[in-house]
Design an enzyme around this catalytic site. Structure first.
Site, PDB file in Angstrom:
ATOM      1  N   ASP A 196       0.858  -1.186   0.000  1.00  0.00           N
ATOM      2  CA  ASP A 196       0.000   0.000   0.000  1.00  0.00           C
ATOM      3  C   ASP A 196       0.890   1.230   0.000  1.00  0.00           C
ATOM      4  O   ASP A 196       1.987   1.218   0.564  1.00  0.00           O
ATOM      5  CB  ASP A 196      -0.897   0.020   1.241  1.00  0.00           C
ATOM      6  CG  ASP A 196      -1.989  -1.035   1.199  1.00  0.00           C
ATOM      7  OD1 ASP A 196      -2.474  -1.354   0.090  1.00  0.00           O
ATOM      8  OD2 ASP A 196      -2.370  -1.526   2.270  1.00  0.00           O
ATOM      9  N   ASP A 223      -6.939  -1.476  -4.731  1.00  0.00           N
ATOM     10  CA  ASP A 223      -8.014  -1.097  -3.804  1.00  0.00           C
ATOM     11  C   ASP A 223      -8.904  -0.020  -4.428  1.00  0.00           C
ATOM     12  O   ASP A 223     -10.127  -0.047  -4.280  1.00  0.00           O
ATOM     13  CB  ASP A 223      -7.439  -0.569  -2.491  1.00  0.00           C
ATOM     14  CG  ASP A 223      -6.607  -1.594  -1.737  1.00  0.00           C
ATOM     15  OD1 ASP A 223      -6.851  -2.799  -1.898  1.00  0.00           O
ATOM     16  OD2 ASP A 223      -5.706  -1.169  -0.987  1.00  0.00           O
TER      17      ASP A 223
END
Length: 162
Positions: free
Chosen positions: A118, A136
């Protein structure tokens, strides 16, 4: 272009962008390094997430097989749903391709690394949204678009029944 062509293109483009950005972050940044992009709003912050959204299940020993299984089931459901759609449901087709691409992008990380990279860090003052990535984003935007399409479909059905 038919639904499968659109599905394939969106899936491939989404996967390439997702994996390229993750590889770039992994190569040029140090874990937990943060680079300000827009002061007070947005940073690139390199993190690794062993769990699901918001680090859910990150400490569970069975998490990897669980996430792989859930992703594979979701992928099959998406392909079946796409096959059953009408040709005029273009927005829903694009939405499913985005969700599929995002799910596979994070699955690649889980299989390759045992966790997901991330790096998108959105915040306001000291309040940070959990870091996320392109996969995402594809999933979230895809879900929002499919919800919008469902509302449009409901209105379309109401209009034809009146």
């Amino acid at each position: 272009m038919n639904r499968w062509g659109v599905f394939f293109i969106i899936t491939i483009v989404g996967l390439v962008v997702d994996q390229a950005t993750k590889l770039y972050v992994d190569r040029v940044m140090v874990l937990h390094q943060s680079i300000p992009v827009i002061d007070g709003l947005f940073n690139f912050t390199y993190l690794r997430n062993r769990g699901a959204a918001f680090s859910f299940l990150s400490d569970a020993s069975w998490r990897l097989p669980f996430f792989i299984g859930v992703t594979l089931v979701a992928a099959v459901v998406i392909v079946i749903a796409l096959k059953k759609m009408r040709d005029d449901q273009k927005l829903a087709q694009v939405s499913l391709a985005m969700i599929f691409s995002g799910a596979i992008g994070n699955l690649i990380d889980r299989v390759r690394l045992g966790e997901v990279i991330d790096f998108l860090d959105v915040y306001w003052k000291t309040h940070h949204w959990p870091a996320f990535n392109v996969a995402d984003s594809l999933i979230c935007v895809g879900v929002a678009l499919i919800a919008l399409d469902m509302l449009k479909e409901e209105r379309r059905q109401q209009a034809t029944s009146e």
